[in-house]
Design a protein around this motif. Sequence first.
Motif, short mmCIF file in Angstrom:
data_model
loop_
_atom_site.label_atom_id
_atom_site.label_comp_id
_atom_site.label_asym_id
_atom_site.label_seq_id
_atom_site.Cartn_x
_atom_site.Cartn_y
_atom_site.Cartn_z
N GLN A 68 13.65 5.02 9.91
CA GLN A 68 12.98 5.07 8.05
C GLN A 68 12.64 3.26 8.12
OE1 GLN A 68 15.91 7.01 6.47
NE2 GLN A 68 16.16 8.48 7.49
N ASN A 69 12.59 2.53 7.98
CA ASN A 69 12.78 1.46 7.61
C ASN A 69 11.61 1.21 8.30
OD1 ASN A 69 13.99 1.50 5.58
ND2 ASN A 69 15.66 -0.15 6.31
N ARG A 70 11.23 1.21 9.83
CA ARG A 70 9.98 0.59 11.01
C ARG A 70 8.89 1.85 10.20
NH1 ARG A 70 8.86 2.22 15.03
NH2 ARG A 70 10.67 3.53 15.62
N ILE A 71 9.20 2.93 10.06
CA ILE A 71 8.25 4.14 10.41
C ILE A 71 7.21 3.64 9.01
CG2 ILE A 71 7.27 6.17 9.83
CD1 ILE A 71 10.17 7.33 12.33
N ARG A 72 8.18 3.08 7.78
CA ARG A 72 7.68 2.77 6.32
C ARG A 72 6.93 1.72 6.70
NH1 ARG A 72 11.71 5.88 4.26
NH2 ARG A 72 13.76 4.06 4.11
N PHE A 73 7.46 0.68 7.13
CA PHE A 73 7.06 -0.71 7.21
C PHE A 73 5.43 -0.10 7.99
CE2 PHE A 73 5.16 -4.20 9.73
CZ PHE A 73 5.39 -5.10 8.93
N LEU A 74 5.54 0.41 9.29
CA LEU A 74 4.57 0.45 9.90
C LEU A 74 3.19 1.89 9.13
CD1 LEU A 74 5.36 1.85 13.06
CD2 LEU A 74 4.16 -0.28 12.57
N TYR A 75 3.74 2.75 7.92
CA TYR A 75 2.77 3.18 7.75
C TYR A 75 2.41 2.59 6.80
CZ TYR A 75 1.08 7.10 3.80
OH TYR A 75 0.51 7.64 3.32
N GLN A 76 2.82 1.22 5.61
CA GLN A 76 2.09 0.19 4.65
C GLN A 76 1.24 -0.19 5.41
OE1 GLN A 76 4.78 -2.11 2.65
NE2 GLN A 76 3.36 -3.25 2.22
N GLN A 84 -9.60 -0.25 0.53
CA GLN A 84 -10.84 -0.82 -0.54
C GLN A 84 -9.63 -2.55 -0.71
OE1 GLN A 84 -12.77 1.52 -2.56
NE2 GLN A 84 -13.68 2.75 -1.24
N THR A 85 -10.81 -3.54 -0.54
CA THR A 85 -9.95 -4.67 -0.87
C THR A 85 -9.20 -5.04 -2.56
OG1 THR A 85 -11.58 -5.36 0.78
CG2 THR A 85 -10.46 -7.43 -0.77
N ASN A 86 -9.98 -4.42 -2.99
CA ASN A 86 -9.68 -4.44 -4.19
C ASN A 86 -8.37 -3.56 -5.01
OD1 ASN A 86 -10.96 -1.69 -3.86
ND2 ASN A 86 -12.11 -2.05 -6.11
N GLN A 87 -8.00 -2.76 -3.77
CA GLN A 87 -6.70 -1.85 -3.90
C GLN A 87 -5.44 -2.50 -3.13
OE1 GLN A 87 -8.73 2.15 -2.06
NE2 GLN A 87 -9.13 2.51 -4.18
N ARG A 88 -5.68 -2.87 -2.33
CA ARG A 88 -4.63 -3.28 -1.42
C ARG A 88 -3.49 -4.62 -2.64
NH1 ARG A 88 -7.94 -5.94 3.22
NH2 ARG A 88 -8.67 -4.10 4.61
N ILE A 89 -3.66 -4.84 -3.36
CA ILE A 89 -2.72 -5.63 -4.32
C ILE A 89 -1.93 -4.41 -5.17
CG2 ILE A 89 -2.55 -6.83 -6.07
CD1 ILE A 89 -4.42 -8.85 -5.36
N ARG A 90 -2.33 -3.53 -5.62
CA ARG A 90 -1.84 -2.42 -5.98
C ARG A 90 -1.16 -1.78 -5.21
NH1 ARG A 90 -3.52 0.45 -11.86
NH2 ARG A 90 -3.80 -2.28 -11.33
N ILE A 91 -1.59 -1.48 -3.83
CA ILE A 91 -0.65 -0.72 -2.88
C ILE A 91 0.42 -0.58 -2.47
CG2 ILE A 91 -1.09 0.27 -0.81
CD1 ILE A 91 -3.63 1.30 -1.42
N GLN A 92 0.28 -2.87 -2.60
CA GLN A 92 1.38 -3.42 -2.35
C GLN A 92 2.74 -2.89 -3.31
OE1 GLN A 92 1.79 -4.57 0.72
NE2 GLN A 92 1.56 -6.41 1.55
N GLU A 93 2.31 -3.09 -4.69
CA GLU A 93 3.12 -2.87 -5.43
C GLU A 93 4.03 -1.91 -5.11
OE1 GLU A 93 0.62 -3.40 -8.80
OE2 GLU A 93 0.47 -6.05 -8.88
N VAL A 94 2.93 -0.49 -4.96
CA VAL A 94 3.67 0.31 -5.17
C VAL A 94 5.12 0.14 -3.37
CG1 VAL A 94 3.44 2.69 -4.37
CG2 VAL A 94 2.15 1.76 -5.63
N PHE A 95 4.39 0.27 -2.74
CA PHE A 95 5.30 0.36 -1.07
C PHE A 95 6.40 -0.72 -1.56
CE2 PHE A 95 1.92 1.99 1.50
CZ PHE A 95 3.56 3.27 1.60
N LEU A 96 6.03 -2.10 -1.92
CA LEU A 96 7.23 -3.29 -2.73
C LEU A 96 8.03 -3.16 -4.01
CD1 LEU A 96 4.92 -5.92 -1.77
CD2 LEU A 96 7.14 -5.21 -0.31
#
Length: 110
Positions: A68-76, A84-96
Amino acid sequence: FGKLEPLFGSSVLYSSSSSCFEQEREVAPFLHEEMKKVFLSYLVVGGMPEAVARFIETKNVMDAVHVQNRIRFLYQQDVLKYAQTNQRIRIQEVFLLFLPSLINRIIVSF
């Protein structure tokens, strides 16, 4: 119901529980306890086919969690690739930050 048979880990448990289900009668208390264990395993393993297959193969929940963790990482990684470049930080925050805190809040009790 038949698709769940491999998760039961025992043909006796499966046939006894399916018989009770088909005849609409209560299961014995010891059988009910075993069914709860199977259900809890299903909740932990989830619906990812590869994780379910690993659990059936090894009967080890942690093996399924690693899948599950590997699949979630690949999905991330896939989501970040198309963001878009300006959205990547926010997306990382959601995942992390957000997703692990949700997972840690899930409490299953019987």
